[in-house]
Structures are given as structure tokens and as C-alpha cells.
Design a protein around this motif. Structure first.
Motif, PDB file in Angstrom:
ATOM      1  N   VAL A  23      -1.151   9.301   5.586  1.00  0.00           N
ATOM      2  CA  VAL A  23      -2.054   9.850   6.098  1.00  0.00           C
ATOM      3  C   VAL A  23      -1.903   9.262   7.414  1.00  0.00           C
ATOM      4  O   VAL A  23      -2.819  10.632   8.815  1.00  0.00           O
ATOM      5  CB  VAL A  23      -3.534   9.182   5.483  1.00  0.00           C
ATOM      6  N   ALA A  24      -2.286   8.233   8.147  1.00  0.00           N
ATOM      7  CA  ALA A  24      -1.872   7.624   8.920  1.00  0.00           C
ATOM      8  C   ALA A  24      -0.377   8.682   9.902  1.00  0.00           C
ATOM      9  O   ALA A  24      -1.176   8.437  11.169  1.00  0.00           O
ATOM     10  CB  ALA A  24      -1.803   6.193   8.771  1.00  0.00           C
ATOM     11  N   ARG A  25       0.308   8.519   9.518  1.00  0.00           N
ATOM     12  CA  ARG A  25       1.781   8.344   9.884  1.00  0.00           C
ATOM     13  C   ARG A  25       1.626  10.748  10.136  1.00  0.00           C
ATOM     14  O   ARG A  25       2.170  10.645  11.561  1.00  0.00           O
ATOM     15  CB  ARG A  25       3.259   9.215   8.633  1.00  0.00           C
ATOM     16  N   HIS A  62      -2.140   8.056  13.095  1.00  0.00           N
ATOM     17  CA  HIS A  62      -2.369   6.746  13.875  1.00  0.00           C
ATOM     18  C   HIS A  62      -1.705   5.540  12.590  1.00  0.00           C
ATOM     19  O   HIS A  62      -0.267   6.101  12.673  1.00  0.00           O
ATOM     20  CB  HIS A  62      -3.935   6.799  12.568  1.00  0.00           C
ATOM     21  N   ASP A  63      -2.393   4.752  13.304  1.00  0.00           N
ATOM     22  CA  ASP A  63      -1.227   2.978  13.676  1.00  0.00           C
ATOM     23  C   ASP A  63      -1.163   2.820  11.571  1.00  0.00           C
ATOM     24  O   ASP A  63      -1.802   2.645  10.842  1.00  0.00           O
ATOM     25  CB  ASP A  63      -2.016   2.819  14.057  1.00  0.00           C
ATOM     26  N   GLU A  64       0.443   3.233  11.492  1.00  0.00           N
ATOM     27  CA  GLU A  64       0.484   3.077   9.970  1.00  0.00           C
ATOM     28  C   GLU A  64       0.777   1.004   9.693  1.00  0.00           C
ATOM     29  O   GLU A  64      -0.166   0.829   8.933  1.00  0.00           O
ATOM     30  CB  GLU A  64       2.255   3.442   9.733  1.00  0.00           C
ATOM     31  N   ARG A  65       0.548   0.472  10.519  1.00  0.00           N
ATOM     32  CA  ARG A  65       0.496  -0.674  10.033  1.00  0.00           C
ATOM     33  C   ARG A  65      -1.405  -0.795  10.080  1.00  0.00           C
ATOM     34  O   ARG A  65      -1.518  -1.885   8.695  1.00  0.00           O
ATOM     35  CB  ARG A  65       0.821  -1.437  11.453  1.00  0.00           C
ATOM     36  N   LEU A  66      -2.044  -0.515  10.582  1.00  0.00           N
ATOM     37  CA  LEU A  66      -3.692  -1.407  10.446  1.00  0.00           C
ATOM     38  C   LEU A  66      -3.980  -0.579   9.246  1.00  0.00           C
ATOM     39  O   LEU A  66      -4.581  -0.822   8.699  1.00  0.00           O
ATOM     40  CB  LEU A  66      -4.068  -0.336  11.610  1.00  0.00           C
ATOM     41  N   ALA A  67      -3.536   0.879   9.022  1.00  0.00           N
ATOM     42  CA  ALA A  67      -3.807   2.158   7.915  1.00  0.00           C
ATOM     43  C   ALA A  67      -3.543   1.604   6.802  1.00  0.00           C
ATOM     44  O   ALA A  67      -4.048   1.008   5.570  1.00  0.00           O
ATOM     45  CB  ALA A  67      -3.084   3.226   7.813  1.00  0.00           C
ATOM     46  N   MET A  68      -2.240   0.283   6.553  1.00  0.00           N
ATOM     47  CA  MET A  68      -1.835  -0.042   5.508  1.00  0.00           C
ATOM     48  C   MET A  68      -2.795  -2.321   5.019  1.00  0.00           C
ATOM     49  O   MET A  68      -3.155  -1.660   4.337  1.00  0.00           O
ATOM     50  CB  MET A  68      -0.001  -0.423   4.954  1.00  0.00           C
TER      51      MET A  68
END
Length: 715
Positions: free
Chosen positions: A33-35, A39-45
Motif C-alpha cells: 500500500v505504501a509503495r 509513502h515510506d515503505e520502511r515506516l509502513a513496515m
């Protein structure tokens, strides 16, 4: 510690699932979803990794297992997402604000004004002195299990002293207290991922790679002289589209040719979106093609994964009603995820004229909201009052932003196909069906014609069908309205299109319906008898007669018969119906397409919409809601008066009690709450599923659908 013993879901909530597995699924979905949303994928994870760790708390685990031995489960109000905040020290302090936005309100808003039972973090802060201690109770005993889950998921951990966990929760409170008006994209990311992963569980990862792919719409580049819009270019530079064109001109293909990305195709009625969904599947657009309404799993025999995907984020093409987009206007639960899903997409609003005043107001606000979100909006209809057209044009940004498409008068003349006859009612008994109508119907069926009869209410359609069944017992017939079991309704729609509408199966045949057949069902009858209705609705109904255009049929008219308005014109305004009837030609004269606009503008000299501005969350580009908050779902119900309930037949009572969710849905019969209100004390109401009312009798259900004395209902 065996992390498999720490559960995220019980068997009664979609199947027993460990916290480790659920967290893995949400992490994978959050990254996707972030990708897709920038949005920042690291933060989403990281947010996904922490969001449910509080489920390791013994209060949650004991509740999940329905055990009574752990006192904490009986003495505290536990919100697992608030316990999860204790794990913030695992990540850099600069990441805390975004992660708090994802974790703290992914189920409940942080604050529910005027709700003394609110369960958000600020609600608890206002009324409880012990909630922080309660949510960290036994920390040293259960936190290691949550950390072990993260370790197995590849997230680096370290022991967190309780004092640090308390500091983290206090930071989260202060962070929430500083929230101002706006909407949180991070909350939307986590909600979208959590909902997606919860629905699909172990199947989630296989759906993610193509979830946000744009569809292949090349199928709709087809051309044919009989469909004049197929010969028109669709590459105008304007962002939006407004098109008014007759039924059968190729409007659907043209709207889709104007799309450049993911497509949300909205239509007003269940039957029309079911039909459009089947058309989109046949077009082989690639990616996910999803239907989004309460009975979508009943339309086709699809795989379980596709059934669960119906209301989730993503999909190359979604076919839905505008009500599924209303969250972006009213700020109801999950509206942030809907914003992320639709932002920048192509939105088709088909047949926008069909909505009543409150819903029309909603559609206008949806248009304005989606335009602010960078969507490309494409609006098409067969009929539209000029006042509505101008208002839509204004909200889309005017001619500089909108490609306006219309057919020239010479082309419109090729769509004249209906000879209109008016049928007078008996002055002594104006509510009765006129004898002249019965005579016309008898002659048409004797001549082998396919005839469509349309009534304005369910009760009226049932009564008319019973009478015609007695008059013509040997004629193939069908009754269609909303009060059939959801599974039966879908089957009847398919029979209508594939059996009664099949040119290889000649008449005579007879279909009685409410106005659920008005929009987007690709059916063509030889003759119609219809009760009077607003002119735009009548034009849509006429579109079900002589619909198939060939070089031989162009210029040939087929008959439509309109009954004089009855004393009651429910569900319509009688003044509008009378004005519409006055605009119709008579004695078999044609209804010229090029005159329709002028006639409709006489019926609708002003735009009749309701003022719902006090419920709309947008003030220009600014959101009026406080971040991490939302309005209750009741706002949508109260504003639009769309609340509905479900009934089941008494014969299905035990089957409903024994069935799982999907089978229960097939047994339900949707009924408006307004229609049900007078009967709510007469019938048993079950405490399971959608809490349906159990209606006795109905021995003739198979042909007539649900029957009881109630207020007129037109769907």
C-alpha cells in the motif's frame, strides 16, 4: 516461548490465526500500500510490525479464548492497540509520530466527541486514572512473547523496561493531544493493510503484486458505425469528461476510453452494477476486477479470494455504487483508506441523474471531493437537466478542465425509436389498472411480442404480476424487484438477460419489474407498459424497448405506453410526475431525441438538492475533522435516509442459524428500515448475522418474492 500460542484472531472471527502470521500478512500488505500510494515503505513496515503487539496482553488472549481465569480480562477495558504503544522504544524516536498515527487509531478514533463510552486514547485519558497502568499490567510477563514474535519476523528487538514503555504511552497521549484538523494518510495506510490482511490471511501475499495495476482497456477501442461515439476520439487534453448521449450510442466504451489508470465505475442500482461487472470480466482487462456491494459474492461463482477482496483497497477495476465512495465526503470510518485508494484514479459516474435529492447532493459533494484528490472524473448519462449539467461543470472546474461530449442533431435523429401512447385512467376508479392497458397487453402477447411492464413500487409490481399470471397462465413470465433473497435476485437478473432477452428465443414473454431495470441492463423488448414517472426515469425505461440497433431498425419506432399518473405516485413527487406526463407526445407520435433536453428542462427548471454541507468534512481543500478521528457511520444513514435491514423467510430460519456468513447472506432479503418499521414488533428478530427479521407465510415467494403489508418501496 512458543509464539504460535499467541493468537491474533479466534475461530469465530474468520479462523484461528497466530499473532506472528497476522503481523506478517499486515507488514506485507502495508509495504504494498505504501509503495502504491507514495509513502515510506520502511515506516509502513514498522507501523505494521508494532500495530497489534498489544494482543499479547493476557486480557486480550483470555478474551480471545473466552476464558474466565485471568482477572485482568474482567476488571479492565483493554484496547490492544494502546498496549502496542509500549513497544515504540524499539524504533528511532523520529519515527514515533508516523507509527503512532498508524497504531493508535487503526480500530477506534483517538477521540469520540459526545460519547461517554468512547474507547479512543484521549477518551480513556479523560475518564480513567488507571488506563495506562492497566494496558501495561504484567508487562514483564507478556512483553517478551511479543518481542519473540518480532524476532521471528526479522525485526530487531531489545528488552524494554516498563518505565520506557510508560514513557512511550505518555508521548503518544501528548502527540494525540496536539492533533489539529486534517486527515492522516498514515492511519489510512495501516487501516487498508490491516483490513486486506485480515480478510485474506494466508492468501494475501499472492494478491499483492498486481493489486494496484492499471487495467488494460484496449478492448474498448472497438469501433462500429452503429455506435457513433466509438468513432469519436477520446484523447482530449482536459482532465474530466461530461457526456450526454442516448442509450446505445457507445457511451460506456467512450467513458472507459477516457480512462488512463485504475478505474472506479459507479452505477446507481444493484442490477446495473451486476451487469457492468460481468461486462468488465468479459473485456479481459487484466489485474483485479472487483464488484463492491453487499451481495457481490453472489453474482458469479468466483474463488474465495476474489469474494473476500470485494470491499478492500486496490483493484484495477472496481464496479460499485457512489455510496461506497461517500466516506470521502462524510468522514465515516475508514475514510482515510478510501482517499488513498481513489486518489489519482479514474472515476466514472454513470447515470448520475437517477439519484433523489439527498443522494444527488452526495454525488455533487463526491465530485468536488474527488476533484480535489486529483482524480479524473468522467460523467455520463442518457438524460440530464441543464441545471444539473451546469452545476457538475462548475464543480469540475469549468470548460477548461472538462471535455464536453454530445452528438450532433443529425446523429441524434437516428436514435428516435419509440412511439409514445398515453393511457387514460378511469375517473371513477383512478387507482385501478386501466382496461385499455389489459387489451393492449393481450394483443401484444397474442402477436408473439416480448413485453415489459414497469410499476413504481414493489407492492404494485407484485399485485400486477398476480393479475397477469391469472390472465395469461401459459405465457413465459418473470417478476423482478428487490425483495427476493439476495441469491435469487442475482439469478433472476441473469435469467432476464440470458433467457428473456435472447434473440434466439422468440416471444411471447412477459416481464414485470420495478425501476431496477432502468439502468445499464442490456435488454431489449418489443413493447412497454409503464406507470408514469419523472421524465428522465421514463426515458431510461424506454431504453429497454427497441434497444438493439441494426441498419434495418434505424428509423423504426416501437410502442411504449404510459399510464396517466395515479392519485399516488410514490416514491416520486406527484407534481414532477404530472409535469413529465404533460411533456410526452401521444397517439403514437415519436419522442425525438433532439427534443429531450428542452422537455426535461421544463420539468426541472431548478436544481433540487438537499443541503448537506454541515455534514461534509471538507472546507475547500481543508479537512474539518481532527486528525485520527472520524464521524460515526450513522452520519451517512441520517443524511441519506438509506438505512436498511434484512428479512428472512420463516422456512429459512434454521438454515440461517446453522449457516456461515456467506450462506446467510444468500438467504437475506433487503428491506428499507422505513418499510420495516411498522412491522418491527410483529416478527421475531434473530441475534446472529445481520439480525434479520423472520417473516412467516410467503408460500408464493418463489414467484412473488417477500410480501407483507408495508409502506410503498420503489426498489
Amino acid at each position: 516461548m512458543n509464539t504460535d500460542d499467541i493468537l491474533a484472531k479466534s475461530a469465530s472471527h474468520g479462523g484461528e490465526l497466530s499473532l506472528e502470521d497476522h503481523t506478517r500478512h499486515v507488514m506485507e500488505a502495508a509495504v504494498a500500500v505504501a509503495r502504491a500510494t507514495g509513502h515510506d515503505e520502511r515506516l509502513a513496515m514498522l507501523g505494521a510490525a508494532l500495530h497489534d503487539l498489544g494482543k499479547a496482553h493476557p486480557a486480550f488472549q483470555s478474551k480471545l479464548r473466552a476464558m474466565k481465569t485471568v482477572q485482568a480480562s474482567n476488571t479492565i477495558l483493554h484496547r490492544h492497540e494502546l498496549s502496542s504503544l509500549g513497544f515504540l522504544p524499539l524504533v528511532d524516536r523520529s519515527d514515533w509520530p508516523a507509527i503512532i498515527d498508524m497504531v493508535v487509531a487503526h480500530h477506534k478514533p483517538m477521540h469520540q466527541p459526545n460519547d461517554m463510552f468512547g474507547k479512543g486514547i484521549l477518551d480513556l485519558e479523560d475518564r480513567s486514572h488507571t488506563w495506562q497502568q492497566d494496558h501495561l499490567a504484567g508487562w514483564d510477563a507478556w512483553a517478551p512473547g511479543a518481542l519473540a514474535v518480532l524476532e521471528k519476523l526479522g525485526v530487531a528487538t531489545h528488552p524494554i523496561p516498563r518505565a520506557e514503555a510508560e514513557t512511550a504511552i505518555q508521548f503518544a497521549v501528548q502527540h494525540c493531544e496536539t492533533k489539529r484538523k486534517g486527515w492522516s494518510a498514515w492511519r489510512g495506510v495501516l487501516q487498508a493493510a490491516d483490513h486486506f490482511a485480515s480478510a485474506l490471511q494466508h492468501d494475501a501475499v499472492g494478491q499483492l503484486p498486481t493489486l494496484f495495476d492499471a487495467p488494460d482497456l484496449s478492448f474498448f477501442n472497438r469501433t462500429a458505425p452503429l455506435y457513433p461515439l466509438s468513432l469519436e476520439g477520446a484523447d482530449q487534453p482536459q482532465q474530466h469528461t461530461l457526456i450526454v448521449a442516448p442509450t446505445g450510442a457507445g457511451k460506456t466504451d467512450y467513458l472507459l476510453r477516457r480512462c488512463r489508470g485504475r478505474v472506479f465505475y459507479t452505477l446507481p442500482f444493484q442490477a446495473s452494477i451486476n451487469s457492468m461487472f460481468r461486462r468488465m470480466l468479459a473485456a479481459n482487462t487484466g489485474g483485479h476486477v472487483r464488484l463492491q456491494h453487499a451481495i457481490s459474492q453472489l453474482v458469479e461463482e468466483r474463488g474465495a479470494v476474489e469474494k473476500q477482496l470485494q470491499s478492500l483497497v486496490g483493484a484495477s477495476v472496481k464496479v460499485l455504487t457512489p455510496h461506497q465512495l461517500a466516506a470521502v465526503v462524510f468522514g465515516t470510518p475508514g475514510y482515510e483508506a478510501v482517499i488513498l485508494d481513489v486518489r489519482g484514479a479514474d472515476i466514472i459516474l454513470d447515470e448520475v441523474h437517477t439519484y433523489a435529492a439527498q443522494a444527488q447532493s452526495m454525488v455533487l459533494e463526491i465530485v468536488a471531493a474527488l476533484a480535489r484528490l486529483g482524480c479524473r472524473i468522467h460523467i455520463g448519462t442518457a438524460t440530464m437537466p441543464s441545471v444539473l449539467y451546469q452545476e457538475l461543470l462548475r464543480r469540475l472546474g469549468g470548460p477548461a478542465a472538462v471535455a464536453e461530449v454530445a452528438l450532433p442533431a443529425e446523429t441524434l435523429r437516428q436514435f428516435d425509436r419509440h412511439a409514445v401512447h398515453k393511457i387514460a385512467r378511469d375517473p371513477e376508479n383512478p387507482a385501478a389498472w386501466p382496461e385499455e392497458a389489459d387489451d393492449i397487453l393481450a394483443a401484444a402477447l397474442a402477436a408473439g411480442e416480448k413485453v415489459l411492464v414497469i410499476c413504481n413500487t414493489v407492492q404494485g409490481a407484485q399485485q400486477r404480476y398476480k393479475q397477469l399470471r391469472r390472465q395469461f397462465p401459459e405465457i413465459k413470465r418473470l417478476l423482478l424487484h428487490s425483495r427476493f433473497k439476495r441469491g435469487d435476485r442475482a439469478e433472476r437478473e441473469q435469467r432476464l438477460e440470458q433467457d428473456f432477452n435472447d434473440p434466439a428465443k422468440p416471444g411471447p414473454c412477459l416481464v414485470v419489474s420495478t425501476q431496477v431495470v432502468e439502468v445499464s441492463l442490456d435488454i431489449s423488448f418489443d413493447r412497454m407498459l409503464t406507470e408514469a414517472a419523472p421524465l428522465d426515469a421514463l426515458v431510461q425505461r424506454f431504453g429497454r424497448v427497441n434497444r438493439r440497433r441494426t441498419t434495418e431498425t434505424i428509423g423504426k419506432l416501437k410502442p411504449v405506453h404510459v399510464l396517466e399518473p395515479a392519485p399516488s405516485c410514490l416514491p416520486y413527487d406527484r407534481a414532477i410526475v404530472q409535469a413529465s406526463f404533460a411533456q410526452l407526445p401521444e397517439h403514437g407520435q415519436g419522442l425525438p431525441e433532439q427534443e429531450l433536453q428542452a422537455r426535461i428542462d421544463i420539468v426541472y427548471p431548478a436544481l433540487e438538492v438537499s443541503n448537506i454541507s454541515t455534514h461534509v468534512i471538507w472546507d475547500g481543500d481543508r479537512c474539518r475533522l481532527r486528525e485520527l478521528c472520524n464521524n460515526a457511520r450513522s452520519v451517512l444513514v441520517d443524511v441519506l435516509d438509506i438505512e436498511s435491514t434484512a428479512c428472512i423467510l420463516e422456512a429459512d430460519r434454521q438454515a440461517y442459524l446453522d449457516a456461515k456468513w456467506e450462506a446467510r447472506t444468500m438467504l437475506e432479503i433487503p428491506v428499507s428500515w422505513r418499510s420495516m418499521y411498522a412491522h418491527k414488533t410483529k416478527y421475531e428478530r434473530l441475534e446472529v448475522g445481520n439480525m434479520p427479521f423472520v417473516v412467516p407465510g410467503n408460500e408464493d415467494y418463489e414467484e412473488l418474492g417477500l410480501q407483507f403489508e408495508d409502506h410503498d418501496s420503489f426498489l
